[in-house]
Design a protein around this motif. Sequence first.
Motif, PDB file in Angstrom:
ATOM      1  N   LEU A   1       0.836  -1.212   0.000  1.00 18.04           N
ATOM      2  CA  LEU A   1       0.000   0.000   0.000  1.00 18.04           C
ATOM      3  C   LEU A   1       0.862   1.251   0.000  1.00 18.04           C
ATOM      4  O   LEU A   1       0.554   2.228  -0.728  1.00 18.04           O
ATOM      5  N   ASP A   2       1.943   1.235   0.774  1.00 15.55           N
ATOM      6  CA  ASP A   2       2.843   2.404   0.780  1.00 15.55           C
ATOM      7  C   ASP A   2       3.453   2.621  -0.591  1.00 15.55           C
ATOM      8  O   ASP A   2       3.575   3.778  -1.061  1.00 15.55           O
ATOM      9  N   ALA A   3       3.826   1.546  -1.267  1.00 15.88           N
ATOM     10  CA  ALA A   3       4.409   1.675  -2.602  1.00 15.88           C
ATOM     11  C   ALA A   3       3.396   2.217  -3.598  1.00 15.88           C
ATOM     12  O   ALA A   3       3.719   3.059  -4.452  1.00 15.88           O
ATOM     13  N   VAL A   4       2.152   1.746  -3.499  1.00 12.43           N
ATOM     14  CA  VAL A   4       1.114   2.230  -4.415  1.00 12.43           C
ATOM     15  C   VAL A   4       0.843   3.706  -4.180  1.00 12.43           C
ATOM     16  O   VAL A   4       0.689   4.494  -5.132  1.00 12.43           O
ATOM     17  N   GLU A   5       0.761   4.122  -2.916  1.00 13.88           N
ATOM     18  CA  GLU A   5       0.502   5.535  -2.634  1.00 13.88           C
ATOM     19  C   GLU A   5       1.651   6.406  -3.121  1.00 13.88           C
ATOM     20  O   GLU A   5       1.430   7.540  -3.581  1.00 13.88           O
ATOM     21  N   ALA A   6       2.887   5.911  -3.004  1.00 16.55           N
ATOM     22  CA  ALA A   6       4.025   6.677  -3.517  1.00 16.55           C
ATOM     23  C   ALA A   6       3.934   6.830  -5.034  1.00 16.55           C
ATOM     24  O   ALA A   6       4.190   7.919  -5.581  1.00 16.55           O
ATOM     25  N   ARG A   7       3.563   5.743  -5.725  1.00 14.42           N
ATOM     26  CA  ARG A   7       3.416   5.824  -7.177  1.00 14.42           C
ATOM     27  C   ARG A   7       2.223   6.695  -7.557  1.00 14.42           C
ATOM     28  O   ARG A   7       2.240   7.354  -8.592  1.00 14.42           O
ATOM     29  N   LEU A   8       1.171   6.687  -6.681  1.00 13.27           N
ATOM     30  CA  LEU A   8      -0.001   7.509  -6.973  1.00 13.27           C
ATOM     31  C   LEU A   8       0.353   8.986  -6.895  1.00 13.27           C
ATOM     32  O   LEU A   8      -0.095   9.798  -7.737  1.00 13.27           O
ATOM     33  N   ARG A   9       1.172   9.348  -5.911  1.00 14.56           N
ATOM     34  CA  ARG A   9       1.592  10.748  -5.809  1.00 14.56           C
ATOM     35  C   ARG A   9       2.441  11.159  -7.004  1.00 14.56           C
ATOM     36  O   ARG A   9       2.454  12.326  -7.401  1.00 14.56           O
ATOM     37  N   GLY A  10       3.160  10.216  -7.582  1.00 14.34           N
ATOM     38  CA  GLY A  10       3.973  10.527  -8.745  1.00 14.34           C
ATOM     39  C   GLY A  10       3.234  10.371 -10.055  1.00 14.34           C
ATOM     40  O   GLY A  10       3.840  10.534 -11.123  1.00 14.34           O
ATOM     41  N   GLY A  11       1.974  10.036  -9.993  1.00 14.27           N
ATOM     42  CA  GLY A  11       1.179   9.887 -11.202  1.00 14.27           C
ATOM     43  C   GLY A  11       1.424   8.599 -11.948  1.00 14.27           C
ATOM     44  O   GLY A  11       1.010   8.463 -13.110  1.00 14.27           O
ATOM     45  N   LEU A  12       2.030   7.604 -11.276  1.00 14.50           N
ATOM     46  CA  LEU A  12       2.332   6.343 -11.945  1.00 14.50           C
ATOM     47  C   LEU A  12       1.350   5.233 -11.586  1.00 14.50           C
ATOM     48  O   LEU A  12       1.465   4.120 -12.107  1.00 14.50           O
TER      49      LEU A  12
ATOM     50  N   ALA B   1      -7.955  -2.544   0.323  1.00 10.80           N
ATOM     51  CA  ALA B   1      -8.918  -3.616   0.598  1.00 10.80           C
ATOM     52  C   ALA B   1      -8.204  -4.922   0.943  1.00 10.80           C
ATOM     53  O   ALA B   1      -8.628  -5.663   1.848  1.00 10.80           O
ATOM     54  N   ALA B   2      -7.113  -5.204   0.241  1.00  3.75           N
ATOM     55  CA  ALA B   2      -6.351  -6.420   0.548  1.00  3.75           C
ATOM     56  C   ALA B   2      -5.758  -6.353   1.954  1.00  3.75           C
ATOM     57  O   ALA B   2      -5.735  -7.351   2.691  1.00  3.75           O
ATOM     58  N   LEU B   3      -5.288  -5.134   2.363  1.00  2.00           N
ATOM     59  CA  LEU B   3      -4.723  -4.986   3.699  1.00  2.00           C
ATOM     60  C   LEU B   3      -5.805  -5.175   4.765  1.00  2.00           C
ATOM     61  O   LEU B   3      -5.579  -5.848   5.784  1.00  2.00           O
ATOM     62  N   ILE B   4      -6.978  -4.596   4.549  1.00  5.18           N
ATOM     63  CA  ILE B   4      -8.066  -4.744   5.530  1.00  5.18           C
ATOM     64  C   ILE B   4      -8.485  -6.211   5.647  1.00  5.18           C
ATOM     65  O   ILE B   4      -8.723  -6.726   6.750  1.00  5.18           O
ATOM     66  N   GLU B   5      -8.545  -6.917   4.523  1.00  4.72           N
ATOM     67  CA  GLU B   5      -8.891  -8.341   4.549  1.00  4.72           C
ATOM     68  C   GLU B   5      -7.853  -9.135   5.352  1.00  4.72           C
ATOM     69  O   GLU B   5      -8.203 -10.027   6.139  1.00  4.72           O
TER      70      GLU B   5
ATOM     71  N   ALA C   1       9.488  -6.808  -7.383  1.00  2.00           N
ATOM     72  CA  ALA C   1      10.491  -6.114  -8.190  1.00  2.00           C
ATOM     73  C   ALA C   1       9.909  -5.646  -9.517  1.00  2.00           C
ATOM     74  O   ALA C   1      10.189  -4.525  -9.975  1.00  2.00           O
ATOM     75  N   ARG C   2       9.074  -6.470 -10.139  1.00  3.58           N
ATOM     76  CA  ARG C   2       8.469  -6.094 -11.421  1.00  3.58           C
ATOM     77  C   ARG C   2       7.552  -4.891 -11.243  1.00  3.58           C
ATOM     78  O   ARG C   2       7.532  -3.997 -12.090  1.00  3.58           O
ATOM     79  N   TYR C   3       6.787  -4.858 -10.144  1.00  2.00           N
ATOM     80  CA  TYR C   3       5.861  -3.735  -9.962  1.00  2.00           C
ATOM     81  C   TYR C   3       6.619  -2.445  -9.682  1.00  2.00           C
ATOM     82  O   TYR C   3       6.265  -1.381 -10.221  1.00  2.00           O
ATOM     83  N   LYS C   4       7.661  -2.514  -8.858  1.00  2.00           N
ATOM     84  CA  LYS C   4       8.388  -1.301  -8.511  1.00  2.00           C
ATOM     85  C   LYS C   4       9.157  -0.728  -9.694  1.00  2.00           C
ATOM     86  O   LYS C   4       9.457   0.480  -9.723  1.00  2.00           O
ATOM     87  N   THR C   5       9.494  -1.572 -10.651  1.00  2.00           N
ATOM     88  CA  THR C   5      10.168  -1.076 -11.857  1.00  2.00           C
ATOM     89  C   THR C   5       9.179  -0.676 -12.936  1.00  2.00           C
ATOM     90  O   THR C   5       9.602  -0.229 -14.017  1.00  2.00           O
ATOM     91  N   GLY C   6       7.876  -0.845 -12.662  1.00  2.00           N
ATOM     92  CA  GLY C   6       6.859  -0.449 -13.617  1.00  2.00           C
ATOM     93  C   GLY C   6       6.539  -1.481 -14.684  1.00  2.00           C
ATOM     94  O   GLY C   6       5.776  -1.190 -15.604  1.00  2.00           O
ATOM     95  N   ILE C   7       7.107  -2.675 -14.575  1.00  2.00           N
ATOM     96  CA  ILE C   7       6.843  -3.718 -15.578  1.00  2.00           C
ATOM     97  C   ILE C   7       5.603  -4.512 -15.223  1.00  2.00           C
ATOM     98  O   ILE C   7       4.752  -4.777 -16.073  1.00  2.00           O
ATOM     99  N   GLY C   8       5.492  -4.914 -13.963  1.00  2.00           N
ATOM    100  CA  GLY C   8       4.364  -5.732 -13.538  1.00  2.00           C
ATOM    101  C   GLY C   8       3.219  -4.887 -13.028  1.00  2.00           C
ATOM    102  O   GLY C   8       3.340  -3.686 -12.779  1.00  2.00           O
TER     103      GLY C   8
END
Length: 459
Positions: free
Chosen positions: A189-200, A211-215, A402-409
């Motif tokens: 979630l932290d990684a997604v929010e960081a990418r969201l702030r950067g528009g990625l 939702a996955a974290l709450i579950e 690793a794939r998600y953080k590099t923008g591939i996955g």
Amino acid sequence: MCVSLVLWPSWAHAATLVLPERPGTFWTQPDELSRPAAAAMMPTGVVRFASLAALTDHALRERAETRAAWLGIQAEAARLDAASAANWPTLTGQLSFTESRALSSSGAQVPTLDRYGPSLSLAYVLIDFGARAASIDAQRYQLIASLLTGNRTLQDTVAEVEAAYFALLAARAQVTAQTQQETALRTSLDAVEARLRGGLASRADQLRARAALIEAELAGQAAQRDRAKAEAALKQAAGIAQTQTLELDWQAVPDPLASDTLLADLLQEAQRNRPDLQALLAAATSARFEAERARAARWPSLALTANTGRTLFLDSDRSPSTTYSVGMNVTIPLFDGGRLAAQARAAERDAERLQADAEAQRSQVALAVVDAYYDVRQAQAQREGVGAQFDSASESAQAAEARYKTGIGSLLEWLTAQADLARAQQAQAQADSDWLAAFSRLNHALGRLPVAASPASPP
């Protein structure tokens, strides 16, 4: 009138009970119930055990079932002592006082005689055609059956403690797995929010990660509940108060079952060692001796009897007298309505019934050993397979991150890999618990006392 006065106190204490007026109405008269004594304070504090042996020993000493089994053994031992006492003579003392006065037909006055004095009586059965010996043997085998039944009670207690302990290990492992998953999803979630702030990343990705974290947090709460219930079950199995805190400072891992272990050898071991099976055989032997006692009681018995006594008089003009007698008594059972013969038949049928029960139990023992044997085999194989599954899921989760953080996955790929890793962790924890529990069931089916168990001290 007198009867009424006698019964009046009991009537006075009997209060009227109010019955429910119609079906479906509760009866509530708490004042009519006897007030229980004040309960003792429940123990508190920390209870710490450094090994499974210490925990098991505590259960064997504190459980009410083991105490009841020990008391039953003591009662059977006392009955054997009572039966063995028939081999000894009986000596009876008596102190009597008698006041007598004879009737006179002539009308003359007859004085009253006041007698008193001690006496002793001796009785000793010499020959009874084996009735006493059969009775003693019957009670001896009954004691053996009680001892074997007590052994099985101890084994049942050990098995309950082990099963509860292994269930607690599985519950704790589930909590650890859920905690690790929550940590990984919070990182996601932290990684997604960081990418969201950067528009990625999109808003939908953030909501999906949240939702996955709450579950996972809800699943973690359920795992915490299951761990608390498993710990409560272990406290009950070990004879520990629920108000006490339990701390376990060890990790028990048995050796794997050797691949060359033959099922036939295990079946023979169970036939030799199972206390409940041996207890049925001992009870059948006891019944056969009881039938022998009933048959011997139909024959004559020879007993030695002796009596002595001294009679003294309250009147001063009479001298004391001493008497004694020695004799032999032959008791011949002539007619008893067939009671002894019926007792012998009943005991013989009981012996046959117990022998049949032993045969049925032997079949159940064999089935239990076979089931436990294949459970251990399957648990070992599953444990090895789950280990490989966990390694693959862990590597896949790292690659997806690793794939998600590099923008591939994609985020979905990362969350799916994390879910797979969590399931693999849970499966590994359950496989370890199943493996340990399978060994415990096999030992219990074989009638073994586990190495962790030590003999219980009498309460």
